[in-house]
Design an enzyme around this catalytic site. Structure first.
Site, short mmCIF file in Angstrom:
data_model
loop_
_atom_site.label_atom_id
_atom_site.label_comp_id
_atom_site.label_asym_id
_atom_site.label_seq_id
_atom_site.Cartn_x
_atom_site.Cartn_y
_atom_site.Cartn_z
CG HIS B 46 -28.02 -81.10 -7.04
ND1 HIS B 46 -27.12 -80.17 -7.50
CD2 HIS B 46 -27.96 -82.15 -7.88
CE1 HIS B 46 -26.54 -80.64 -8.58
NE2 HIS B 46 -27.01 -81.84 -8.84
CE1 TYR B 49 -33.09 -78.27 -11.38
CE2 TYR B 49 -33.45 -80.61 -10.98
CZ TYR B 49 -32.73 -79.59 -11.58
OH TYR B 49 -31.67 -79.90 -12.35
CE LYS B 88 -29.15 -81.66 -17.24
NZ LYS B 88 -28.31 -81.59 -16.10
CG HIS B 92 -18.94 -80.03 -10.46
ND1 HIS B 92 -17.91 -80.90 -10.40
CD2 HIS B 92 -19.98 -80.65 -9.85
CE1 HIS B 92 -18.30 -82.00 -9.79
NE2 HIS B 92 -19.54 -81.88 -9.45
CG HIS B 94 -19.62 -75.91 -2.68
ND1 HIS B 94 -19.28 -74.72 -2.06
CD2 HIS B 94 -19.46 -76.88 -1.76
CE1 HIS B 94 -18.95 -74.99 -0.80
NE2 HIS B 94 -19.04 -76.29 -0.60
CD GLN B 311 -17.49 -87.67 -10.33
OE1 GLN B 311 -17.63 -87.17 -11.44
NE2 GLN B 311 -18.36 -87.46 -9.35
N GLY B 528 -31.50 -78.33 -18.64
CA GLY B 528 -30.94 -77.27 -17.82
C GLY B 528 -30.59 -77.76 -16.44
CG ASN B 529 -27.49 -77.85 -13.14
OD1 ASN B 529 -26.58 -77.14 -12.72
ND2 ASN B 529 -27.94 -78.88 -12.48
#
Ligand SMILES: Nc1ncnc2c1ncn2[C@@H]1O[C@H](COP(=O)(O)OP(=O)(O)O)[C@@H](O)[C@H]1O
Ligand SMILES: [Mg+2]
Lengths: 227, 730, 80, 80
Positions: B46, B49, B88, B92, B94, B311, B528-529
């Protein structure tokens, strides 16, 4: 009319409201932080929509007990104008400025869509640019807009002509299908006996420009600006 | 209490033997428990990369209007009038399967922070969702929770949710995808970055307090915690949108001053990744005093503080003389504010807790020597090009249309978007369902941005390169169809297990296709992700490179929608050959999921799109809709349903079978409603764009070329039925 | 000392949430569920150690904030 | 027989509502409120008259529907 908008933490439609007020009056409203207690110089106090204090516990409950609300009470008692929309309506009700309560929508879901409101009387400052029994479109965006009051209160509201708007079909019929959130007697907005405090659930301020889908809400702000 | 650090523990933390060897080399000693935790999250897929980096490099990221490409918290493009769009998309997946409501809600919260951390006020949210088969009893619960969660968070923070997409497929049964996108607007010369600077400058923590939420799943097996660890260590974070709203307002208020040197949200791997990345990018060291971190629970260890994913938190480096200004703003908004450290000239991250040094790691090797894998790839075997004449049409146009318009992948998503506040802010010109892209005006200006998310996973599964190309092209097309000039994309690469060559092959091919489309369409990737390991019980999801596109309109009033007005000519632009492979007609009507997906001719795509946009901006077009899933007939029906106006269809060219002409999914096509079809077609010919008049609008029925007639009302009823019946019935 | 405030809708106020839960329980195959009411519970950890004063404080909190007595009734219980 | 199911967030799970209520109580001038947790209560009127069976049924309803056991825990109490 000189207008001010009360900002509670979590409120999020103050910009929409400011745009609508300024468009009609040519003057930017004053933004009032919830810890302020001086509303002098204002003719109209607006409590906008949003999620004050996250709407945690009950919608509007915590905002209704904020320092500024005593000043709003005093302003109303002096005969000043107050407009509460959506969360603002919930706050006015929680603060006891208007009777009843707003419960969870009957569908138990957040409702974001256009609805139609029938004007129950037009001899008030707020509704003076509409005709009685006319319908206009407004944007609904709430999870707890299901108006409730006991029968005695409802009879009094009706008897004294304090119901401002009802959910209706575009043709003006008050039907169960048009009453999307399940409000008792399809009530979407109510006045105080002096007709100077209005609380309503849908957002007239989000339809004041044809570009955004219509200007059905503009007469309300034009009327306030001219009053 | 802490366990002994060794290779076994490293493996539990997700580090391979080779990676652990590298840790030993960098440290020159056995790392502490906290240090190992920091390495493991920084070197996780994560954060690092490590499997995807070599491929992502191939994506074009530059254009004259790109202000910041990939590498920052979000991409930034110049949209004119001195403003920049910051945007962007992030997954999320999982968490949304484990706890759909909170997983989706915190997904929205996380992507919002990536955007406002750069100084932008968020003005729009979108979401790209993939769910399992509707028949799977679990799917309904996931859909309900995800939709409520997205609405619950987005509505409360007061950012309109204006668009998105939803697909269903059995491949997502055990692994739904929740990709959330946020777009914000900033002054283009007031963009905030994360590179720390200024030795001695204070490192400040703001937002919510830190609890034990979401600490690295891999460490769950650690014996550091007692038998009641399950009670104490929830892996699911609960979102607090109210605090997020305060954080947005407080940060934007502070950003109007000159107090901030650098700022970064605490996302995945929380305090670890934010502090390591800020210091690393700035080439400085950082010292953290964990005793100063606001805590929600007692007895937390340094390891827990560093890895917590609580968070609604941000980390900033401030000018020392502005600390009081900043503190006053956060106190006004009732948010925690704490100086938790300072920048150093050591080039190391040093973590102190209760008088002990819990971690002391050199930053350069932590970043430079992070693992990088060139994993083996295997090509996806190509499907054959299907000949539509050999696939019999057993049901006819009318019934096929009625079936398609009602099927889960094509039916109306009204039930979903009716739960999202799409109007808050008062700038939404095109709400969900009104146009191919959402259009949001910029407050106080004529200018507007257009937004869309797109991907067709069944194409990507059949041919990842063609599918990747198609996803980018469709995003470009959807922006074009409202009249916007497409500027840039964000992407969310959702794939299976990268250690399998066929999955890595899908990834590499999708990137190839995307890169080609980005290049040809001047449509670079700015953020991006990557989300890998999307599989359950060894079965991967369909490769899903979701694309989020952004375009600009100089005048919001020029935007067109898809609702068909009466008494106009409907013109079909682009080339129709009747491509039936991987079409929804093939799946829903013929019961087959095979063949090659439709190819994208990028030169033609551009020519047709540029022509359409010019015509829209010239004011000749009253409605426009791109032709995508379901083909021309479905697209026409969608235009009719949107306005309630009918249409009478022309006959189709003889050389293409009817079902292939009307339901084929050839790419690069648009339907436009114009007052004078003949003149419009002449203009198209001049521009060498294929055009044909395909229908005339009017009345209340859709009249098909084979004589069949369906009322628009019946079409609408069929189109609107699925979601409410499925979700609210029984 | 811990005080628990339970807030329920008054009889006569429609409880759509309770109704929805009853319906969902039926769908899940549970039989013999005659009525369902949904409410809120707020657990207060109070510094106060005297039970009477703790109860009085919790009741005042309920009246002033935790319950909307137009539509809700509440009860306070103490433990610990 | 009446069964009451109380559903609370598990210890360690962030409770934004509880946090906000605690803050509001402070603003209203209530002192000595050390912690606030907010939860749900569901009152079930069951046809079942045997306490053990009623409790077992309520527990199953809680597990299957009323509580989200990923983040919430529940307790069942019987009365009447
Ligand atoms: N998850 C979602 N949230 C909000 N809007 C959505 C969502 N999914 C689809 N929509 C809206 O529904 C409409 C139709 O979506 P879609 O069929 O994917 O369009 P297209 O095929 O033109 O890209 C669009 O306006 C889209 O933004
Ligand atoms: Mg489209």
């Amino acid at each position: 009319m000189k207008a001010g908008i009360v900002i509670f933490p979590g409120i999020n439609r103050e910009r929409d409201m400011a745009i609508a007020l300024a468009q009609s009056s040519g003057e930017a409203p004053r933004m009032v932080w919830h810890k302020e207690t001086d509303l002098s110089g204002l003719d109209l106090v607006v409590i906008p929509g949003g999620f004050s204090f996250g709407d945690y516990l009950r919608c509007g409950a915590m905002a209704a007990r904020s320092p500024v609300m005593q000043a709003v009470h005093d302003h109303a008692a002096r005969g000043g104008y107050v407009l509460g929309v959506c969360n603002g309506f919930q706050i006015l009700v929680e603060a006891g400025l208007l009777p009843g309560a707003l419960l969870r929508n009957a569908s138990l879901r957040f409702l974001s869509m256009d609805c139609h409101l029938r004007v129950e009387r037009s001899d008030t400052v707020f509704a003076s640019r509409y005709q009685r029994n006319q319908t206009f479109r407004a944007v609904m965006a709430h999870g707890d807009g299901n108006y409730f009051a006991d029968d005695a209160t409802l009879d009094r509201l009706e008897g004294e002509g304090l119901v401002a708007f009802r959910y209706a079909t575009p043709q003006g019929e008050v039907t169960p299908e048009a009453n999307l959130n399940g409000s008792v007697r399809s009530i979407a907005g109510i006045y105080t006996p002096n007709l100077r405090v209005l609380g309503l659930m849908p957002h007239p301020e989000d339809l004041v420009d044809p570009l955004m889908g219509g200007a059905d809400g503009k007469p309300l702000f034009d009327a306030l600006a001219a009053a | 209490m802490a366990r002994e650090v060794n290779q076994q523990l490293a493996r539990e933390f997700g580090l391979s033997a080779e990676e652990y060897g590298r840790v030993l080399e960098i440290m020159g000693r056995t790392p502490s428990f906290t240090e190992l935790g920091i390495f493991s999250v920084m070197w996780s897929e994560h954060c690092s990369y490590k499997s995807s980096r070599v491929w992502l490099k191939q994506l074009p990221t530059k254009a004259p209007w790109v202000i910041h490409g990939p590498g920052e918290n979000a991409g930034v493009v110049d949209i004119g009038d001195g403003l920049a769009a910051v945007f962007k998309m992030e997954s999320h997946n999982h968490p949304s399967f484990i706890e759909p409501y909170q997983g989706a809600a915190t997904g929205v919260g996380g992507i919002l922070r990536d955007v406002f951390t750069m100084g932008a006020r968020p003005v729009a949210n979108l979401n790209a969702l993939r769910f399992g088969r509707p028949e799977n009893p679990r799917t309904k619960r996931v859909v309900d929770g995800v939709v409520r969660g997205i609405g619950g968070y987005g509505n409360c923070v007061g950012v309109p949710t204006v668009g998105g997409e939803i697909n269903f497929h059995r491949a997502y049964d055990g692994n739904p995808l929740v990709n959330a996108m946020t777009v914000g607007i900033a002054s283009k010369d007031r963009i905030f970055l994360s590179a720390a600077a200024g030795i001695g400058n204070p490192v400040v923590y703001v937002g919510s307090k830190t609890g034990r939420d979401g600490i690295h799943g891999a460490t769950m097996a650690s014996a550091e915690f007692g038998a009641d660890s399950e009670e104490k260590r929830p892996t699911v974070q609960v979102g607090d949108p109210f605090t997020e709203k305060l954080l947005i307002e407080a940060c934007l208020e502070l950003m109007a001053t000159d107090a901030i040197v650098a700022i970064q949200d605490m996302g995945a791997a929380g305090l670890t990744s934010s502090s390591v990345e800020m210091a690393g990018k700035g080439g400085v060291g950082i010292e953290l005093d964990i005793d100063q971190v606001p805590a929600r629970e007692t007895g937390m260890s340094a390891y827990e503080f560093m890895l917590s994913e609580s968070q609604e938190r941000m980390l900033m480096v401030l000018r020392p003389d502005r600390e009081d200004v900043a503190r006053a703003i956060f106190e006004k908004w009732d948010l925690d504010f704490a100086v938790i450290g300072h920048l150093t000239d050591t080039g190391r991250i040093t973590v102190k807790h209760q008088g002990r040094i819990e971690a002391d790691i050199p930053l350069a090797p932590l970043a430079d020597q992070a693992p990088l894998y060139h994993r083996p790839t295997a090509e996806t075997p190509k499907g054959e090009k299907l000949n539509p004449a050999r696939i019999e049409d057993r049901v006819g146009l009318t019934r096929a249309l009625q079936t398609l318009i009602a099927c889960p992948d094509l039916c109306s998503r009204r039930w979903v978007w009716d739960q999202y506040d799409s109007s808050v802010g008062g700038q939404t010109v095109k709400r969900p369902g009104a146009a191919d892209a959402a259009v949001v005006k910029l407050e106080g200006l004529k200018r507007a941005i257009a937004l869309t998310t797109d991907c067709t996973p069944r194409y990507c599964a059949a041919d990842p390169e063609a599918g990747g190309m198609q996803a980018v092209a469709e995003a470009w097309r959807n922006l074009t169809a409202v009249g916007a000039r497409p500027l840039a994309i964000t992407d969310n690469m959702n794939f299976g297990n990268p250690e399998k060559p066929e999955i890595m092959g899908q990834f590499a091919a999708a990137i190839r296709g995307m890169a080609a489309a980005c290049e040809a369409l001047d449509f670079p990737v700015v953020s991006g992700n990557v989300s890998l390991y999307n599989e359950t019980e060894g079965r991967g999801i369909l490769p899903t490179p979701a694309i989020g596109g952004l375009g600009v309109l100089e005048d919001a009033a020029q935007a067109v929608g898809l609702a068909l007005p009466p008494w106009l000519d409907l013109v079909l632009l682009g080339t129709t050959k009747g491509w039936i492979g991987q079409s929804l007609w093939l799946r829903e009507i013929a019961g087959r999921e095979d063949g090659a997906p439709p190819p994208v001719d990028l030169a033609a795509e551009r020519a047709v799109g540029d022509f359409v946009r010019n015509q829209i901006l010239a004011g000749t077009v009253r409605a426009c809709h791109d032709v995508s899933d379901g083909g021309v007939l479905v697209a026409i029906a969608e235009m009719c349903i949107a306005s309630g106006v009918g249409a009478r269809l022309a006959t189709h060219p003889r050389d293409i079978p009817g079902h292939a002409f009307w339901f084929g999914e050839d790419q690069g096509r648009y339907l436009v409603a114009v007052p004078d079809g003949a003149a419009f077609i002449r203009a198209a010919e001049v521009a060498s764009v294929p055009a044909m008049r395909i229908a005339t609008s009017g009345g209340q029925d859709l009249t098909l070329p084979d004589g069949g007639t369906i009322s628009v009302k019946a079409l609408r009823d069929a189109h609107e039925r699925f979601f409410p019946a499925w979700m609210e019935g029984g | 000392m811990k005080a628990t405030v339970t807030v329920m809708l008054k009889a006569g106020v429609l409880d759509p949430q309770g109704k929805a839960i009853a319906h969902a329980l039926g769908t899940l195959g549970f039989k013999g569920v005659e009525d369902v009411r949904a409410g809120k519970v707020i657990e207060l950890e109070l510094a106060e150690t005297d039970p009477d004063r703790a109860r009085a404080a919790a009741e005042e909190m309920a009246r002033k904030l935790l319950a909307n007595t137009v539509i809700e009734s509440f009860r306070v219980s103490l433990d610990g």
